[in-house]
Scaffold this motif. Structure first.
Motif, mmCIF file in Angstrom:
data_model
loop_
_atom_site.group_PDB
_atom_site.id
_atom_site.type_symbol
_atom_site.label_atom_id
_atom_site.label_comp_id
_atom_site.label_asym_id
_atom_site.label_seq_id
_atom_site.Cartn_x
_atom_site.Cartn_y
_atom_site.Cartn_z
ATOM 1 N N GLN A 254 0.833 -1.206 0.000
ATOM 2 C CA GLN A 254 0.000 0.000 0.000
ATOM 3 C C GLN A 254 0.872 1.263 0.000
ATOM 4 O O GLN A 254 0.646 2.203 0.748
ATOM 5 C CB GLN A 254 -0.968 -0.009 1.191
ATOM 6 C CG GLN A 254 -1.965 -1.163 1.127
ATOM 7 C CD GLN A 254 -3.055 -1.074 2.166
ATOM 8 O OE1 GLN A 254 -2.874 -0.493 3.239
ATOM 9 N NE2 GLN A 254 -4.200 -1.651 1.855
ATOM 10 N N PHE B 151 -10.036 9.782 -3.283
ATOM 11 C CA PHE B 151 -10.262 9.442 -1.880
ATOM 12 C C PHE B 151 -11.729 9.119 -1.613
ATOM 13 O O PHE B 151 -12.045 8.259 -0.790
ATOM 14 C CB PHE B 151 -9.826 10.598 -0.980
ATOM 15 C CG PHE B 151 -8.334 10.723 -0.808
ATOM 16 C CD1 PHE B 151 -7.467 9.912 -1.509
ATOM 17 C CD2 PHE B 151 -7.801 11.679 0.053
ATOM 18 C CE1 PHE B 151 -6.096 10.032 -1.360
ATOM 19 C CE2 PHE B 151 -6.422 11.806 0.212
ATOM 20 C CZ PHE B 151 -5.570 10.983 -0.494
ATOM 21 N N MET C 236 -3.366 9.490 3.697
ATOM 22 C CA MET C 236 -4.564 9.360 2.877
ATOM 23 C C MET C 236 -5.705 10.226 3.421
ATOM 24 O O MET C 236 -6.866 9.815 3.448
ATOM 25 C CB MET C 236 -5.008 7.890 2.793
ATOM 26 C CG MET C 236 -4.110 7.069 1.888
ATOM 27 S SD MET C 236 -4.331 7.497 0.146
ATOM 28 C CE MET C 236 -2.705 7.206 -0.542
ATOM 29 N N ALA D 103 -9.598 9.042 2.813
ATOM 30 C CA ALA D 103 -9.865 8.065 1.760
ATOM 31 C C ALA D 103 -10.753 6.937 2.284
ATOM 32 O O ALA D 103 -10.482 6.361 3.341
ATOM 33 C CB ALA D 103 -8.554 7.502 1.231
ATOM 34 N N ARG E 160 -7.831 3.024 0.257
ATOM 35 C CA ARG E 160 -6.529 3.515 -0.179
ATOM 36 C C ARG E 160 -6.326 3.195 -1.654
ATOM 37 O O ARG E 160 -6.293 2.024 -2.040
ATOM 38 C CB ARG E 160 -5.418 2.876 0.658
ATOM 39 C CG ARG E 160 -4.009 3.340 0.275
ATOM 40 C CD ARG E 160 -2.974 2.702 1.152
ATOM 41 N NE ARG E 160 -2.929 3.339 2.461
ATOM 42 C CZ ARG E 160 -2.120 4.338 2.784
ATOM 43 N NH1 ARG E 160 -1.294 4.833 1.877
ATOM 44 N NH2 ARG E 160 -2.134 4.839 3.991
#
Length: 281
Positions: free
Chosen positions: A29, A107, A138, A151, A154
């Motif tokens: 990620q 997001f 995020m 978000a 992600r």
């Protein structure tokens, strides 16, 4: 962690090390930073990853004047002033004049998305640093409305660079990095087959020989890339150029050279080299 796996697509020839890098970024990620020569498919990669994983694609094409804030949101003061002069009731709510940037859209997407930040090295050197917090957490705050935008999922962030300038170390530490090497001859054949499945193999072989000879010339300002090769073959096929014609033209200016060389310095260099070869004969 993401369970999604990218295995390539029928329209994009991805090498095993590139597949590994995309899937590592998905697993970790982390943003995937892609570098490589122009024309090696960096931008197209994001499009094909989104298509293969059935994810929405959000694209942010960076220019020299692009600011990081534009990817988050912008306050449209001009529209609010105009509405105020016209007596519009909506002017009382500043939220009507906050324009969502590409990051905000990604997001708030209801499903995991792919976010492309294309040619990040075109922007000011501070541009990558200004995005560190947002890409890490995020989330970001909207100053005018005091909102916190976080978000929902992600996104897979794919960032491309043509190496026009060095990126900050703090930014690099947060990315998974991959350099797309220029394809070898076998990979070029596979790429050509995707775009020109009906191409005569002898024509492809003759074109690849001339293409490789051009790329070997020292001093070219811009070597022809895969996109130039595809365009050149399109023209050769459209004009029914035979493989024998290409082979016979070796040592001469290639037909439709403007599809391969993109500036007068490179075409001039090629002309001089060809003249020198003819004089030696």
């Amino acid at each position: 962690m993401s369970d999604a796996v990218f295995r390539g697509s029928d329209r994009y020839i991805a090498t095993p090390d590139l597949l590994l890098s995309v899937n590592a970024a998905l697993r970790l990620q982390k943003p995937l930073l892609i570098k490589g020569e122009p024309g090696t498919g960096k931008t197209l990669l994001a499009e094909e990853v989104a298509r293969a994983l059935d994810r929405p694609l959000f694209q942010w094409h960076v220019k020299s004047t692009t600011r990081a804030q534009q990817g988050l949101c912008e306050y449209d003061a001009v529209s609010r002033l105009r509405d105020g002069q016209l007596g519009e009731a909506r002017v009382a709510d500043i939220g009507h004049y906050i324009v969502q940037g590409v990051l905000w859209q990604a997001f708030e997407c209801e499903q995991p998305a792919v976010l492309l930040i294309d040619e990040i090295d075109k922007a000011d050197i501070e541009f990558p640093n200004d995005l560190l917090r947002e890409l890490d957490r995020m989330s970001f705050s909207v100053y005018e409305t005091r909102q916190i935008i976080t978000a929902r999922h992600r996104p897979l962030v794919i960032i491309t660079s043509n190496n026009e300038k060095e990126l900050p170390d703090a930014f690099l530490r947060r990315c998974f990095f991959h350099y797309i090497r220029f394809p070898d001859t076998d990979t070029l054949r596979r790429i050509v087959a995707v775009h020109h499945p009906d191409a005569q193999q002898r024509l492809v072989d003759a074109a690849l020989r001339q293409f490789d000879t051009l790329r070997q010339i020292g001093g070219l300002k811009k070597k022809p890339g895969t996109s130039e090769l595809i365009d050149w073959l399109t023209l050769l096929m459209a004009e029914s150029i035979a493989p024998e014609q290409l082979d016979a033209a070796a040592g001469e200016m290639p037909p439709y050279v403007g599809a391969l060389l993109k500036n007068e310095q490179d075409t001039g260099l090629l002309q001089r080299l060809l003249q020198m070869q003819q004089q030696r004969r």
